[in-house]
Design a protein around this motif. Structure first.
Motif, PDB file in Angstrom:
ATOM      1  N   ILE A 154      30.618  31.505  72.406  1.00 47.08           N
ATOM      2  CA  ILE A 154      29.650  30.521  71.919  1.00 47.08           C
ATOM      3  C   ILE A 154      28.728  31.229  70.956  1.00 47.08           C
ATOM      4  CG2 ILE A 154      27.798  28.939  72.562  1.00 47.08           C
ATOM      5  CD1 ILE A 154      29.105  28.770  75.341  1.00 47.08           C
ATOM      6  N   ILE A 155      28.699  30.776  69.726  1.00 50.46           N
ATOM      7  CA  ILE A 155      27.883  31.411  68.688  1.00 50.46           C
ATOM      8  C   ILE A 155      26.843  30.417  68.193  1.00 50.46           C
ATOM      9  CG2 ILE A 155      27.888  32.557  66.444  1.00 50.46           C
ATOM     10  CD1 ILE A 155      30.753  33.419  66.982  1.00 50.46           C
ATOM     11  N   GLY A 156      25.579  30.747  68.381  1.00 50.84           N
ATOM     12  CA  GLY A 156      24.506  29.862  68.019  1.00 50.84           C
ATOM     13  C   GLY A 156      24.192  29.872  66.527  1.00 50.84           C
ATOM     14  N   PRO A 157      23.347  28.933  66.079  1.00 52.35           N
ATOM     15  CA  PRO A 157      22.645  27.982  66.939  1.00 52.35           C
ATOM     16  C   PRO A 157      23.532  26.795  67.317  1.00 52.35           C
ATOM     17  CG  PRO A 157      21.969  27.660  64.664  1.00 52.35           C
ATOM     18  CD  PRO A 157      22.910  28.815  64.669  1.00 52.35           C
ATOM     19  N   VAL A 158      23.639  26.512  68.610  1.00 57.36           N
ATOM     20  CA  VAL A 158      24.383  25.350  69.069  1.00 57.36           C
ATOM     21  C   VAL A 158      23.687  24.738  70.279  1.00 57.36           C
ATOM     22  CG1 VAL A 158      26.662  26.088  68.250  1.00 57.36           C
ATOM     23  CG2 VAL A 158      25.908  26.720  70.538  1.00 57.36           C
ATOM     24  N   VAL A 159      23.915  23.431  70.449  1.00 57.59           N
ATOM     25  CA  VAL A 159      23.461  22.713  71.631  1.00 57.59           C
ATOM     26  C   VAL A 159      24.697  22.176  72.332  1.00 57.59           C
ATOM     27  CG1 VAL A 159      22.127  20.776  72.524  1.00 57.59           C
ATOM     28  CG2 VAL A 159      21.264  22.085  70.564  1.00 57.59           C
ATOM     29  N   ILE A 160      24.873  22.562  73.585  1.00 58.13           N
ATOM     30  CA  ILE A 160      26.007  22.107  74.379  1.00 58.13           C
ATOM     31  C   ILE A 160      25.477  21.096  75.384  1.00 58.13           C
ATOM     32  CG2 ILE A 160      27.773  22.790  76.052  1.00 58.13           C
ATOM     33  CD1 ILE A 160      27.761  25.543  74.632  1.00 58.13           C
ATOM     34  N   GLY A 161      26.056  19.908  75.387  1.00 57.01           N
ATOM     35  CA  GLY A 161      25.575  18.840  76.249  1.00 57.01           C
ATOM     36  C   GLY A 161      25.879  19.074  77.714  1.00 57.01           C
ATOM     37  N   SER A 162      25.683  18.035  78.526  1.00 54.36           N
ATOM     38  CA  SER A 162      25.944  18.094  79.960  1.00 54.36           C
ATOM     39  C   SER A 162      27.326  17.520  80.278  1.00 54.36           C
ATOM     40  CB  SER A 162      24.875  17.288  80.715  1.00 54.36           C
ATOM     41  OG  SER A 162      23.597  17.868  80.552  1.00 54.36           O
ATOM     42  N   ASN A 163      27.880  17.988  81.422  1.00 51.22           N
ATOM     43  CA  ASN A 163      29.193  17.529  81.862  1.00 51.22           C
ATOM     44  C   ASN A 163      30.255  17.883  80.828  1.00 51.22           C
ATOM     45  OD1 ASN A 163      30.647  16.314  83.979  1.00 51.22           O
ATOM     46  ND2 ASN A 163      30.786  14.373  82.860  1.00 51.22           N
ATOM     47  N   VAL A 164      30.297  19.174  80.505  1.00 50.53           N
ATOM     48  CA  VAL A 164      31.179  19.675  79.447  1.00 50.53           C
ATOM     49  C   VAL A 164      32.053  20.799  80.001  1.00 50.53           C
ATOM     50  CG1 VAL A 164      31.209  20.999  77.284  1.00 50.53           C
ATOM     51  CG2 VAL A 164      29.675  19.049  77.516  1.00 50.53           C
ATOM     52  N   ILE A 165      33.308  20.811  79.583  1.00 50.22           N
ATOM     53  CA  ILE A 165      34.215  21.921  79.860  1.00 50.22           C
ATOM     54  C   ILE A 165      34.600  22.566  78.541  1.00 50.22           C
ATOM     55  CG2 ILE A 165      36.459  22.617  80.780  1.00 50.22           C
ATOM     56  CD1 ILE A 165      36.313  20.200  82.649  1.00 50.22           C
ATOM     57  N   ILE A 166      34.404  23.881  78.459  1.00 50.59           N
ATOM     58  CA  ILE A 166      34.831  24.660  77.298  1.00 50.59           C
ATOM     59  C   ILE A 166      36.043  25.472  77.731  1.00 50.59           C
ATOM     60  CG2 ILE A 166      34.196  26.437  75.634  1.00 50.59           C
ATOM     61  CD1 ILE A 166      31.278  25.519  75.976  1.00 50.59           C
ATOM     62  N   ALA A 167      37.190  25.207  77.150  1.00 47.62           N
ATOM     63  CA  ALA A 167      38.436  25.818  77.594  1.00 47.62           C
ATOM     64  C   ALA A 167      38.437  27.323  77.349  1.00 47.62           C
ATOM     65  CB  ALA A 167      39.615  25.163  76.879  1.00 47.62           C
ATOM     66  N   ALA A 168      39.304  28.010  78.078  1.00 50.18           N
ATOM     67  CA  ALA A 168      39.448  29.457  77.928  1.00 50.18           C
ATOM     68  C   ALA A 168      39.769  29.815  76.481  1.00 50.18           C
ATOM     69  CB  ALA A 168      40.552  29.964  78.846  1.00 50.18           C
ATOM     70  N   ASN A 169      39.096  30.870  76.007  1.00 49.05           N
ATOM     71  CA  ASN A 169      39.314  31.439  74.666  1.00 49.05           C
ATOM     72  C   ASN A 169      38.884  30.525  73.519  1.00 49.05           C
ATOM     73  OD1 ASN A 169      40.495  33.894  75.653  1.00 49.05           O
ATOM     74  ND2 ASN A 169      42.364  32.742  76.066  1.00 49.05           N
ATOM     75  N   ALA A 170      38.150  29.461  73.826  1.00 46.84           N
ATOM     76  CA  ALA A 170      37.649  28.593  72.753  1.00 46.84           C
ATOM     77  C   ALA A 170      36.523  29.287  71.985  1.00 46.84           C
ATOM     78  CB  ALA A 170      37.151  27.278  73.329  1.00 46.84           C
TER      79      ALA A 170
END
Length: 204
Positions: A154-170
């Motif tokens: 995860i490289i900012g600046p970013v906002v990640i919401g709620s109830n989220v899945i980030i897959a492996a190696n994304a």
């Protein structure tokens, strides 16, 4: 899901919490520079012993810390930890890298093995400026009920919401809305998921 279901780690934290808070109170007697060195030393302590030892340091050194935060061994915290805030019921697994500058993490977040949160990026399109000298600060904000898969970046600046899945190696470089699964390089939405989750209640 039954209200009688509970995670053994959460139950153990509830039992140990008074002792852990007392330990954090003792740490206030020491200067921050020394505590940072001691905290770094605790990185190599494995298992639940390491989790328990590190939690009082989190309370003392970080900006805001909730309950039941499990920091496994060999987690690296970089940047100004005093600017980072964490909710409750968070698992940070081994060999993760976390830039803390401006980091805000909600509750019920899982950061899997070998993943990274990076709060700055090198700018490459400024004429006459070397990339190593052009760093753009980018705080990362993460909502509630988020699962970050192994090896994700995860490289900012970013906002990640709620109830989220980030897959492996994304690779996440843009904001992610609520209630979705993202995957790929760069990460894109591959599935929508329901928003009817609720935290598990611990049985008494």
């Amino acid at each position: 899901m039954s209200d009688r279901i509970w995670h053994k780690g959460e139950k153990a934290f509830r039992i140990a919490k008074p002792m852990l808070l007392a330990m954090s109170g003792v740490l206030y007697l020491f200067p921050r520079f020394l505590l940072k060195e001691l905290f770094e030393w605790t990185r190599g302590i494995p298992g639940y012993l390491g989790v328990a030892v590190r939690y009082p340091f989190l309370i003392r050194l970080f900006g805001s810390v909730g309950d039941n935060i499990a920091v496994m061994h060999n987690v690296t915290f970089a940047g100004d930890v005093s600017t980072a805030s964490f909710g409750s019921h968070i698992s940070l697994w081994s060999n993760t890298w976390i830039d803390c500058d401006g980091l805000k993490m909600g509750s019920h977040v899982m950061l899997s093995h070998n993943s990274s949160i990076i709060s700055a990026a090198h700018v490459y399109d400024i004429e006459g400026v070397m990339m190593r000298d052009a760093v753009l600060p980018g705080p990362v904000i993460i909502g509630d009920n988020v699962w970050i898969g192994a090896g994700a970046r995860i490289i900012g600046p970013v906002v990640i919401g709620s109830n989220v899945i980030i897959a492996a190696n994304a690779l996440v470089t843009k904001d992610i809305e609520d209630n979705c699964v993202v995957s790929g390089v760069p990460a894109k939405i591959i599935k929508r998921i329901g928003n009817n989750y609720s935290p598990i209640k611990i049985s008494k």
